[in-house]
Design an enzyme around this catalytic site. Structure first.
Site, PDB file in Angstrom:
ATOM      1  N   ASP A  73     -53.133  55.659 -72.589  1.00 27.55           N
ATOM      2  CA  ASP A  73     -52.883  56.910 -73.309  1.00 27.55           C
ATOM      3  C   ASP A  73     -52.318  57.997 -72.399  1.00 27.55           C
ATOM      4  OD1 ASP A  73     -55.542  56.715 -72.231  1.00 27.55           O
ATOM      5  OD2 ASP A  73     -56.169  58.462 -73.372  1.00 27.55           O
ATOM      6  N   HIS A  74     -52.058  57.650 -71.128  1.00 28.89           N
ATOM      7  CA  HIS A  74     -51.445  58.588 -70.188  1.00 28.89           C
ATOM      8  C   HIS A  74     -50.135  58.070 -69.611  1.00 28.89           C
ATOM      9  CE1 HIS A  74     -55.053  61.254 -69.895  1.00 28.89           C
ATOM     10  NE2 HIS A  74     -55.600  60.150 -70.375  1.00 28.89           N
ATOM     11  N   HIS A 158     -63.818  59.173 -63.058  1.00 26.40           N
ATOM     12  CA  HIS A 158     -63.431  58.544 -64.327  1.00 26.40           C
ATOM     13  C   HIS A 158     -63.591  57.028 -64.232  1.00 26.40           C
ATOM     14  CE1 HIS A 158     -61.604  58.233 -68.203  1.00 26.40           C
ATOM     15  NE2 HIS A 158     -60.496  57.641 -67.775  1.00 26.40           N
TER      16      HIS A 158
END
Length: 291
Positions: A73-74, A158
């Site tokens: 998603d990045h 993360h």
């Protein structure tokens, strides 16, 4: 709506956390930062190319791209963004800054598109896209300093991704910080000290159960979210400790729950943050203070 292009501005192209798309919902992570005379894209989730075009920016103006980490998603649309700009007439160099592995992604994308790239060079007389794009892989510390623009990176928390970096952009006394994806990470407050804008990811606890219920591996997803992301009130605490000028809640989880609205995000973050506040939505423009 016309926007003065001479002003430094942040445009939130994609505001949701996670790669899934749902009918009528927002797009995954990407932002446009027009700053110090540079056209900067931060993260390239699905939809970045359409979102960028909708801001009124010519794709031929693509200049700098920064990828915070390699979750899809990045980074999913990094290759398609550059390739589409190239087919639109891009003729100036593009530099992509990303974590280790970004170069591998780019080489494999070009390999997958080899037929199209080679035939367009031969048939349309385009410059070789491989000669136009430079990939710079970075770690913590100073990422670049050029024409008054300084960019620094901080490794954030993360898991299981270890190469995930918050980014700080500075020019002419102004600064914008992106948290990237991170669990509550107190050192981020020092990294973002005095920033005009802090763009921080945010999660709402009351939406987590409904979100994981939509997937086939809910228990594992819940475990990941709680270990790797920040609740809105935690983002507010970072902004308060940093003394930021404005907090922008972005990469919202969940971003497409009909039972959650902007008022819920505001209520959560106001427990820890009393300053200027923006709740992201696709296409939202945030002007930098002092303009």
């Amino acid at each position: 709506m016309s926007v003065e292009r001479t002003r430094d501005r942040l445009v939130l192209l994609g505001s949701k956390g996670g790669p899934a798309l749902r009918p009528g919902g927002p797009w995954p992570s990407s932002s446009l930062l027009e700053f110090g005379g540079r056209t900067i894209v931060v993260d390239c989730g699905l939809g970045v190319t359409r979102g960028l075009a909708d801001t009124g920016i010519s794709l031929k103006a693509l200049d700098l791209v920064f990828i915070t980490h390699l979750h899809s998603d990045h980074v999913l649309e990094l290759g398609p963004l550059i390739h589409t700009a190239w087919t639109a007439g891009l003729a100036t160099p593009v530099t992509v800054f990303g974590p280790p592995g970004t170069g591998h992604y780019w080489r494999r994308f070009c390999q997958a598109m080899e037929f199209d790239i080679e035939i367009r060079i031969a048939d349309e007389g385009r410059p070789d896209i491989l000669d136009m794009v430079s990939i710079v892989e970075f770690g913590e510390g100073r990422v670049m300093e050029e024409r008054g623009l300084k960019v620094s990176a901080l490794r954030v928390d993360h898991p299981p991704v270890t190469d995930c970096f918050a980014l700080r952009f500075e020019h002419d006394g102004k600064s914008v910080v992106f948290s990237a994806d991170t669990a509550f990470f107190p050192p981020l407050a020092d990294f973002a000290k005095g920033a005009d804008i802090l763009v921080h990811e945010a999660m709402l606890e009351e939406g987590i159960e409904r979100l994981v219920a939509k997937t086939g591996n809910g228990a594992r997803l819940r475990e990941h979210l709680l270990a790797s992301h920040s609740f809105a009130e935690e983002a507010g605490r970072i902004a308060t400790d940093a003394g930021a000028g404005r907090l922008v809640l972005n990469h919202l989880i969940p971003a497409d729950d009909p039972e959650i609205g902007e008022v819920d995000w505001i209520a959560a973050v106001r427990k820890t943050w009393a300053g200027d506040l923006t709740i992201a939505r696709d296409g939202l423009v945030v002007q930098l203070s002092g303009d």
